[in-house]
Each structure stands twice: as C-alpha cells, then as structure tokens.
Design a protein around this motif. Structure first.
Motif, PDB file in Angstrom:
ATOM      1  N   ASN A 128       0.810  -1.222   0.000  1.00 18.34           N
ATOM      2  CA  ASN A 128       0.000   0.000   0.000  1.00 18.34           C
ATOM      3  C   ASN A 128       0.843   1.273   0.000  1.00 18.34           C
ATOM      4  OD1 ASN A 128       0.894   0.241   2.651  1.00 18.34           O
ATOM      5  ND2 ASN A 128      -1.084  -0.237   3.579  1.00 18.34           N
ATOM      6  N   GLN A 129       2.156   1.138   0.142  1.00 19.78           N
ATOM      7  CA  GLN A 129       3.055   2.286   0.072  1.00 19.78           C
ATOM      8  C   GLN A 129       3.591   2.521  -1.346  1.00 19.78           C
ATOM      9  OE1 GLN A 129       5.740   0.695   3.212  1.00 19.78           O
ATOM     10  NE2 GLN A 129       5.371   2.626   4.286  1.00 19.78           N
ATOM     11  N   LEU A 130       3.278   1.613  -2.253  1.00 18.60           N
ATOM     12  CA  LEU A 130       3.847   1.678  -3.595  1.00 18.60           C
ATOM     13  C   LEU A 130       2.980   2.502  -4.546  1.00 18.60           C
ATOM     14  CD1 LEU A 130       4.869  -2.064  -4.125  1.00 18.60           C
ATOM     15  CD2 LEU A 130       6.232  -0.216  -3.145  1.00 18.60           C
ATOM     16  N   SER A 131       3.609   3.069  -5.567  1.00 17.26           N
ATOM     17  CA  SER A 131       2.893   3.751  -6.637  1.00 17.26           C
ATOM     18  C   SER A 131       2.180   2.712  -7.503  1.00 17.26           C
ATOM     19  CB  SER A 131       3.872   4.543  -7.508  1.00 17.26           C
ATOM     20  OG  SER A 131       4.733   3.653  -8.216  1.00 17.26           O
ATOM     21  N   LYS A 132       1.266   3.197  -8.372  1.00 16.89           N
ATOM     22  CA  LYS A 132       0.544   2.278  -9.260  1.00 16.89           C
ATOM     23  C   LYS A 132       1.523   1.510 -10.155  1.00 16.89           C
ATOM     24  CE  LYS A 132      -2.931   0.444 -11.519  1.00 16.89           C
ATOM     25  NZ  LYS A 132      -3.791   1.170 -12.452  1.00 16.89           N
ATOM     26  N   GLY A 133       2.578   2.192 -10.616  1.00 19.38           N
ATOM     27  CA  GLY A 133       3.551   1.526 -11.466  1.00 19.38           C
ATOM     28  C   GLY A 133       4.247   0.373 -10.768  1.00 19.38           C
ATOM     29  N   TYR A 134       4.641   0.587  -9.514  1.00 19.11           N
ATOM     30  CA  TYR A 134       5.313  -0.479  -8.774  1.00 19.11           C
ATOM     31  C   TYR A 134       4.337  -1.588  -8.373  1.00 19.11           C
ATOM     32  CZ  TYR A 134      10.035   1.363  -8.525  1.00 19.11           C
ATOM     33  OH  TYR A 134      11.304   1.758  -8.857  1.00 19.11           O
ATOM     34  N   ASP A 154      -3.940  -8.421 -18.943  1.00 20.32           N
ATOM     35  CA  ASP A 154      -5.184  -7.725 -19.259  1.00 20.32           C
ATOM     36  C   ASP A 154      -5.043  -6.252 -18.894  1.00 20.32           C
ATOM     37  OD1 ASP A 154      -7.749  -7.116 -19.950  1.00 20.32           O
ATOM     38  OD2 ASP A 154      -8.726  -8.450 -18.511  1.00 20.32           O
ATOM     39  N   GLU A 155      -4.950  -5.389 -19.882  1.00 20.46           N
ATOM     40  CA  GLU A 155      -4.803  -3.933 -19.696  1.00 20.46           C
ATOM     41  C   GLU A 155      -3.660  -3.610 -18.724  1.00 20.46           C
ATOM     42  OE1 GLU A 155      -6.535  -1.807 -21.419  1.00 20.46           O
ATOM     43  OE2 GLU A 155      -8.362  -2.812 -22.052  1.00 20.46           O
ATOM     44  N   PRO A 156      -2.431  -4.061 -19.018  1.00 16.91           N
ATOM     45  CA  PRO A 156      -1.338  -3.934 -18.045  1.00 16.91           C
ATOM     46  C   PRO A 156      -0.862  -2.508 -17.787  1.00 16.91           C
ATOM     47  CG  PRO A 156      -0.492  -4.726 -20.139  1.00 16.91           C
ATOM     48  CD  PRO A 156      -1.991  -4.739 -20.252  1.00 16.91           C
ATOM     49  N   THR A 157      -1.223  -1.547 -18.655  1.00 18.67           N
ATOM     50  CA  THR A 157      -0.715  -0.177 -18.474  1.00 18.67           C
ATOM     51  C   THR A 157      -1.805   0.814 -18.072  1.00 18.67           C
ATOM     52  OG1 THR A 157      -0.982   0.296 -20.836  1.00 18.67           O
ATOM     53  CG2 THR A 157       1.157  -0.545 -20.114  1.00 18.67           C
ATOM     54  N   THR A 158      -2.996   0.314 -17.740  1.00 12.62           N
ATOM     55  CA  THR A 158      -4.094   1.206 -17.372  1.00 12.62           C
ATOM     56  C   THR A 158      -3.759   2.022 -16.124  1.00 12.62           C
ATOM     57  OG1 THR A 158      -5.759  -0.253 -18.318  1.00 12.62           O
ATOM     58  CG2 THR A 158      -6.523   1.305 -16.668  1.00 12.62           C
ATOM     59  N   GLY A 159      -3.975   3.328 -16.201  1.00 11.67           N
ATOM     60  CA  GLY A 159      -3.824   4.191 -15.035  1.00 11.67           C
ATOM     61  C   GLY A 159      -2.410   4.598 -14.689  1.00 11.67           C
ATOM     62  N   LEU A 160      -1.446   4.289 -15.552  1.00  9.64           N
ATOM     63  CA  LEU A 160      -0.058   4.643 -15.260  1.00  9.64           C
ATOM     64  C   LEU A 160       0.275   6.023 -15.815  1.00  9.64           C
ATOM     65  CD1 LEU A 160       1.777   1.288 -16.082  1.00  9.64           C
ATOM     66  CD2 LEU A 160       0.765   2.014 -13.933  1.00  9.64           C
ATOM     67  N   ASP A 161       1.172   6.740 -15.111  1.00  9.43           N
ATOM     68  CA  ASP A 161       1.611   8.032 -15.632  1.00  9.43           C
ATOM     69  C   ASP A 161       2.662   7.789 -16.719  1.00  9.43           C
ATOM     70  OD1 ASP A 161       4.252   7.810 -14.550  1.00  9.43           O
ATOM     71  OD2 ASP A 161       3.620   8.696 -12.664  1.00  9.43           O
ATOM     72  N   PRO A 162       3.057   8.840 -17.484  1.00  9.93           N
ATOM     73  CA  PRO A 162       3.973   8.630 -18.626  1.00  9.93           C
ATOM     74  C   PRO A 162       5.270   7.926 -18.270  1.00  9.93           C
ATOM     75  CG  PRO A 162       2.980  10.798 -18.780  1.00  9.93           C
ATOM     76  CD  PRO A 162       2.536  10.219 -17.456  1.00  9.93           C
ATOM     77  N   ASN A 163       5.881   8.262 -17.119  1.00  9.86           N
ATOM     78  CA  ASN A 163       7.135   7.600 -16.729  1.00  9.86           C
ATOM     79  C   ASN A 163       6.907   6.136 -16.401  1.00  9.86           C
ATOM     80  OD1 ASN A 163       8.687   9.928 -17.018  1.00  9.86           O
ATOM     81  ND2 ASN A 163       8.226  10.620 -14.952  1.00  9.86           N
ATOM     82  N   LEU A 165       4.519   4.287 -17.578  1.00  8.91           N
ATOM     83  CA  LEU A 165       4.211   3.617 -18.835  1.00  8.91           C
ATOM     84  C   LEU A 165       5.472   3.119 -19.519  1.00  8.91           C
ATOM     85  CD1 LEU A 165       1.472   5.801 -20.596  1.00  8.91           C
ATOM     86  CD2 LEU A 165       1.318   3.377 -20.074  1.00  8.91           C
ATOM     87  N   VAL A 166       6.462   3.992 -19.614  1.00 11.59           N
ATOM     88  CA  VAL A 166       7.710   3.633 -20.283  1.00 11.59           C
ATOM     89  C   VAL A 166       8.378   2.461 -19.567  1.00 11.59           C
ATOM     90  CG1 VAL A 166      10.035   4.418 -20.867  1.00 11.59           C
ATOM     91  CG2 VAL A 166       8.092   5.929 -21.250  1.00 11.59           C
ATOM     92  N   ASP A 167       8.411   2.501 -18.235  1.00  6.72           N
ATOM     93  CA  ASP A 167       9.053   1.441 -17.450  1.00  6.72           C
ATOM     94  C   ASP A 167       8.366   0.093 -17.672  1.00  6.72           C
ATOM     95  OD1 ASP A 167      10.849   3.245 -16.431  1.00  6.72           O
ATOM     96  OD2 ASP A 167       9.790   3.553 -14.545  1.00  6.72           O
ATOM     97  N   ARG A 169       6.326  -0.787 -20.161  1.00  2.00           N
ATOM     98  CA  ARG A 169       6.500  -1.203 -21.557  1.00  2.00           C
ATOM     99  C   ARG A 169       7.843  -1.894 -21.757  1.00  2.00           C
ATOM    100  NH1 ARG A 169       5.007   4.455 -24.482  1.00  2.00           N
ATOM    101  NH2 ARG A 169       2.737   4.333 -24.519  1.00  2.00           N
ATOM    102  N   ASN A 170       8.902  -1.263 -21.272  1.00  2.00           N
ATOM    103  CA  ASN A 170      10.246  -1.829 -21.442  1.00  2.00           C
ATOM    104  C   ASN A 170      10.368  -3.179 -20.746  1.00  2.00           C
ATOM    105  OD1 ASN A 170      11.073   0.371 -22.948  1.00  2.00           O
ATOM    106  ND2 ASN A 170      11.968   1.450 -21.208  1.00  2.00           N
ATOM    107  N   LEU A 171       9.746  -3.295 -19.576  1.00  3.19           N
ATOM    108  CA  LEU A 171       9.781  -4.561 -18.840  1.00  3.19           C
ATOM    109  C   LEU A 171       9.068  -5.656 -19.630  1.00  3.19           C
ATOM    110  CD1 LEU A 171      10.336  -6.276 -16.352  1.00  3.19           C
ATOM    111  CD2 LEU A 171       8.331  -5.241 -15.251  1.00  3.19           C
ATOM    112  N   ILE A 172       7.886  -5.356 -20.160  1.00  2.00           N
ATOM    113  CA  ILE A 172       7.131  -6.347 -20.922  1.00  2.00           C
ATOM    114  C   ILE A 172       7.899  -6.760 -22.178  1.00  2.00           C
ATOM    115  CG2 ILE A 172       5.040  -6.677 -22.317  1.00  2.00           C
ATOM    116  CD1 ILE A 172       3.560  -4.960 -20.202  1.00  2.00           C
ATOM    117  N   LYS A 173       8.506  -5.795 -22.865  1.00  2.00           N
ATOM    118  CA  LYS A 173       9.281  -6.112 -24.074  1.00  2.00           C
ATOM    119  C   LYS A 173      10.477  -7.004 -23.752  1.00  2.00           C
ATOM    120  CE  LYS A 173      10.010  -2.785 -27.082  1.00  2.00           C
ATOM    121  NZ  LYS A 173      10.348  -1.439 -27.624  1.00  2.00           N
ATOM    122  N   SER A 174      11.132  -6.769 -22.620  1.00  2.00           N
ATOM    123  CA  SER A 174      12.283  -7.595 -22.253  1.00  2.00           C
ATOM    124  C   SER A 174      11.853  -9.023 -21.916  1.00  2.00           C
ATOM    125  CB  SER A 174      13.038  -6.969 -21.070  1.00  2.00           C
ATOM    126  OG  SER A 174      12.266  -6.993 -19.886  1.00  2.00           O
TER     127      SER A 174
END
Length: 298
Positions: A128-134, A154-163, A165-167, A169-174
């Motif tokens: 509960n201390q983590l951001s949506k991205g984490y 299922d909708e893995p990037t919903t609600g993420l801020d631009p930074n 999103l990039v993180d 995306r890169n993780l999924i591509k790797s």
C-alpha cells in the motif's frame, strides 16, 4: 504453438460475448489484443486462464487442452488481470513468498523475479506504500514466479503516468524476448510500443490479424511528443523532413515526417537544444489507427 484458439463461442444469457473466434500465437511473440470497451477482450483472457469455460470451440495452451488439462494450463500460464488483486497490507517480499509457496517454487526464484521486475529497492515496503507503477511490477513478478511459458496481461498499463508507462512497456518487451505474451488493451499506442502483431476484436468477432511491420508506411511516420510547455508549430516545422505539425491538446504534438528513418532522436535533440523537457515520445502507426477506426466504427 503457445496458444491455439479454434471456433470459440462464449454466451452470457442471450448475449454472445465471443462469436466463433480463432487465432494462434507462437513463441516468442508479443501479441496485442485490441478492441473497444466491451468487445470481448477480458472474456477471452479469462477463458485462456481457465477462469471461464467456453460454450463452443477448443483451446490449447502450450499443447494442453483447456478442458481436459486445465491444471497443466494453469501451471504454464502467468496472469495479470485488469484489476491487479494484491494484499495491500503485506510487504512486497512477503506477498511473493506467500504465492511462491502455492506454486512450490524456491526462495531463490522470489529473489530472481524481484530483480527481473526492478522491485529490489521497494521489496522492503508494504504494497500500500507503492505507486501504481510499482504495484503493476508486483503483479508481473507474481505472474512470473512459476516461470510460465505464456503471460496473459489484461490492460497492463491502465492508469499509469507517462514515466511508469515507459518502465512497464520496457519490462514487458524484455520479458517477451523469451516468452509468449498475449496482452489486451484498447489503446493503440500501447500496441505500437510493445507488440509484434495485433489482433483486433469487435463485438465478439475477430476483424483483423496483422503483423505491425505490415501496417507501417515505410515512407511516412508520425511522432507523438509531449513537452513541458507550449512550442510554436513554426519551430517544429524546422525539423528535417517534416511534413506536418498538429498540436492535438495541451503540450502534445503530432509531427509527421516523410522518411523511413526513425526521427525520434531528432525530436529529442531539438528538445535538448531548446531546454525543453520531454514527458512522452512515441511513434504512432497511422495505418493501425485508420484500420481500427474503420473496423470498429470508432
């Protein structure tokens, strides 16, 4: 094939959520399952993870029949649902350890997925201390614990801020370098940024199945850039090989170039030279967008 879907129909009451759909996904491959809201994307995801049963048709995942070998399918699939279910009061490592016991995997594997998903600096925190991205990273780590061959996102990037999103995306591509990833989204830019191929669904039916490279116009590209403040179109028109500049909203611009060369580096250099901060920088597939709108009437 990692995923084989043949003639699948799913009915809720009097409504056909999926109507006789078929497709195959190989390994390694990242496939975007694209469609408007209510098109049947989440239904297909839940079926592939054995959460829902079909009314008609056959599905194989990693060679296992979904009906007769559901346990084997579950062992070979990692799933990140749209609404990532996490125990918020648990610590990151505590949560992963809890799930690792269910899968029967080693403590070393827990450490491996924490490192793989970039959670090492956050592993000592409560969820509960983590951001949506984490939190999304925790969900991905959990989906990867048992080292599945197939990831269903299922909708893995919903609600993420631009930074974020990039993180992500890169993780999924790797991860997609060695695994099959089947991800749903209604955002075309996400498909363009991550996927090798797109399957478009509308009203429960497959209306397109294309490789992204086959949809690109090799002599034209659109770069979407967001700066930290407004820039006059005239300045952006001075970039090399520019055909058109549109300020779509706020500080977001669509720049059309007449070239096959990736022009994002030129936009980056322009921002640096003019002391601008770039908040997002992506390519847009105009052909994909046109096809999507035509086939889904959006």
């Amino acid at each position: 094939m990692s995923i084989e879907v043949e003639g699948v129909t799913k009915i809720y009451g009097n409504q056909k959520a999926l109507n006789n759909i078929s497709f195959k996904v190989g390994k390694p491959e990242i496939v975007g399952f694209l469609g408007p809201n209510g098109a049947g994307k989440s239904t297909m995801m839940k079926i592939l993870t054995t959460y829902l049963k079909v009314n008609k048709g056959q599905i194989k995942v990693n060679g296992y029949n979904l009906d007769s070998n559901s346990k084997e399918v579950q062992k070979s699939v990692g799933y990140l649902p749209e609404h990532n279910p996490l125990y918020l009061e648990q610590y990151v490592k505590e949560y992963l350890t809890f799930n690792a016991k269910i899968y029967g995997v080693s403590k070393q594997r827990i450490n491996d997925v924490i490192e793989l998903t970039g959670l090492t600096p956050e592993a000592h925190k409560k969820i509960n201390q983590l951001s949506k991205g984490y939190r999304q990273r925790v969900g991905l780590a959990n989906a990867l614990l048992h080292d599945p061959d197939v990831l269903i996102l299922d909708e893995p990037t919903t609600g993420l801020d631009p930074n974020q999103l990039v993180d992500i995306r890169n993780l999924i591509k790797s991860i997609g370098i060695t695994k099959t990833i089947f991800l749903s989204t209604h955002i075309m830019q996400e498909v363009e940024a991550m996927c090798d191929r797109v399957i478009i669904i509308n009203k429960g039916e497959i209306v397109a199945d294309k490789k992204l490279k086959d949809l690109r116009d090799e002599n034209e590209q659109i770069v979407i850039v967001e700066f930290d403040y407004r820039v006059e179109d005239a300045f952006l028109l001075k970039l090399p090989k520019v055909e058109n500049v549109i300020n779509t909203h706020d500080f977001v611009y669509e720049i059309t170039f007449k070239t096959s060369e990736d022009m994002r580096s030129y936009v980056f250099d322009f921002a640096h030279d003019n002391q601008l901060k770039i908040l997002q920088l992506n390519q847009k597939n105009a052909s994909l967008e046109s096809m999507f709108r035509e086939l889904t009437n959006q």
